[in-house]
Design an enzyme around this catalytic site. Sequence first.
Site, PDB file in Angstrom:
ATOM      1  N   ARG A  36       3.612  34.249  27.912  1.00 36.05           N
ATOM      2  CA  ARG A  36       4.739  33.634  27.195  1.00 36.05           C
ATOM      3  C   ARG A  36       6.078  34.090  27.771  1.00 36.05           C
ATOM      4  O   ARG A  36       7.049  33.323  27.749  1.00 36.05           O
ATOM      5  CB  ARG A  36       4.652  33.946  25.700  1.00 36.05           C
ATOM      6  N   LYS A 193     -15.049  27.102  12.640  1.00 32.08           N
ATOM      7  CA  LYS A 193     -15.049  26.433  11.334  1.00 32.08           C
ATOM      8  C   LYS A 193     -14.496  25.017  11.346  1.00 32.08           C
ATOM      9  O   LYS A 193     -13.445  24.760  11.921  1.00 32.08           O
ATOM     10  CB  LYS A 193     -14.204  27.256  10.366  1.00 32.08           C
ATOM     11  N   GLY A 353      -4.714  29.794  21.141  1.00 35.37           N
ATOM     12  CA  GLY A 353      -4.803  31.146  21.700  1.00 35.37           C
ATOM     13  C   GLY A 353      -6.178  31.513  22.244  1.00 35.37           C
ATOM     14  O   GLY A 353      -6.329  31.863  23.412  1.00 35.37           O
ATOM     15  N   GLY A 376      -0.977  27.705  16.911  1.00 35.09           N
ATOM     16  CA  GLY A 376      -0.825  26.868  15.717  1.00 35.09           C
ATOM     17  C   GLY A 376      -0.029  25.600  15.978  1.00 35.09           C
ATOM     18  O   GLY A 376      -0.368  24.525  15.459  1.00 35.09           O
TER      19      GLY A 376
HETATM   20  C1  3PG Z   1       2.353  32.206  17.548  1.00 31.86           C
HETATM   21  O1  3PG Z   1       2.124  33.310  18.026  1.00 31.86           O
HETATM   22  O2  3PG Z   1       1.473  31.345  17.356  1.00 31.86           O
HETATM   23  C2  3PG Z   1       3.769  31.838  17.245  1.00 31.86           C
HETATM   24  O3  3PG Z   1       4.618  32.799  17.778  1.00 31.86           O
HETATM   25  C3  3PG Z   1       3.992  31.651  15.776  1.00 31.86           C
HETATM   26  O4  3PG Z   1       3.765  32.838  15.091  1.00 31.86           O
HETATM   27  P1  3PG Z   1       3.455  32.770  13.533  1.00 31.86           P
HETATM   28  O5  3PG Z   1       2.077  32.169  13.406  1.00 31.86           O
HETATM   29  O6  3PG Z   1       3.527  34.184  13.030  1.00 31.86           O
HETATM   30  O7  3PG Z   1       4.493  31.885  12.904  1.00 31.86           O
HETATM   31 MG    MG Z   2       0.071  31.754  14.947  1.00 32.24          MG
END
Ligand code: 3PG
Ligand code: MG
Length: 398
Positions: A36, A193, A353, A376
Amino acid sequence: MSWKTLDDMDLAGKRVLVRVDINVPVENGQVTDTTRIDRIIPTLKDILDKGGMPIMLAHFGRPKGKVVPEMSLRVTLPALEAALGQKVTFVEKPDVTTLSSLEAGSVVLIENTRFAAGEEANDPHMAQFLATLGDVFCNDAFSAAHRAHASTTGIAHLMPSCAGRLMQAELSALEAALSTPQRPVGAVVGGAKVSTKIALLENLVNRLDVLVIGGGMANTFLAAQGAKLGASLMEPDYIETALAIMRSAESAGCKVLLPVDGLVAREFKAGAAFDVIPLSKDTVLDDDQMVLDAGPHAVAAVVAAFGTLKTLIWNGPLGAFEIAPFNQATNAAALEAGRLTKEGALISVVGGGDTVAALNQAGAAADFTYISTAGGAFLEWMEGKTLPGVAALKGQST
Ligand code: 3PG
Ligand code: MG
């Protein structure tokens, strides 16, 4: 694209507030994966080249509005400086005076925006305060764009705003994969899931030609057809959901591939002995047996499907990829997708991720067309949601 980019902005002598996502993995005070950080460097360099001074706004962890020393962004400084090749000034408590007296060529990182409660609340006062610290706002944090926070959306409405290079790259790649894909387009959706991916599956079956379901979630789909899968991971409460998704896929003309065989073990551990067992609605496993990976025939079917596609989206592993030998299906399919991509036959986009970790482990990630930095946010984009951080750049209200 209907938003401005760095090319549209006059940045000479300007303080540019850049929202970045450097929420990176850290162990024992060291950043263990700099992806990142590496991916925001083009934006920082472009701002510097245009005579601007990048002032980075970022979060780290989930401190919930309090100062949590272990969640200080200071830990990222060495990796940031190494990637950028210059000093980065760390500002713990930003104020207008300090940030107005920056020398040309400076790069600043401000302490974790989430130490202030106003960040996650998208408090207008916090957004207004942040806006006083610079002249222009540049959002380069696609992976935090699913959060409507002061530093991602609130601020964008208060000052001239644009997308950074990584934001542009993410949006172009994801639009090319899902909004205007070269067809046929398919996806691999794996992971444990169904319950965390219902919205994703519902959206995808209406947009794809082929959907490969893998990982623990495939067990729920197989159980919905009548299979008895012993101790396998599955969610009985989501059998109806699985059936509804299969019906939607059928009426939308999306072919769903469930694994036709699996690696079945009696222990969940690395090196566990396994059998290759055919999987269908008629399968009945012993009470202590678990499907831990897709089998060779399932992989062959996935690989054959890849051969028919022009575009592939990948989210989630096909098996318990953390423990060998149950990483075999993920590795084999990923290597094939990488090979087709290198050959020019496939556009492949991967996000989430764990997914990137799985494809890295397979040694295939580098061959994919595009690797999203988002977890996310990637999922929410694939669910068809409008991401507030992106919408704010377009000047829409959020
Ligand atoms: C992540 O790591 O997916 C983003 O930086 C968002 O982080 P968060 O899920 O804590 O909002
Ligand atoms: Mg996250």
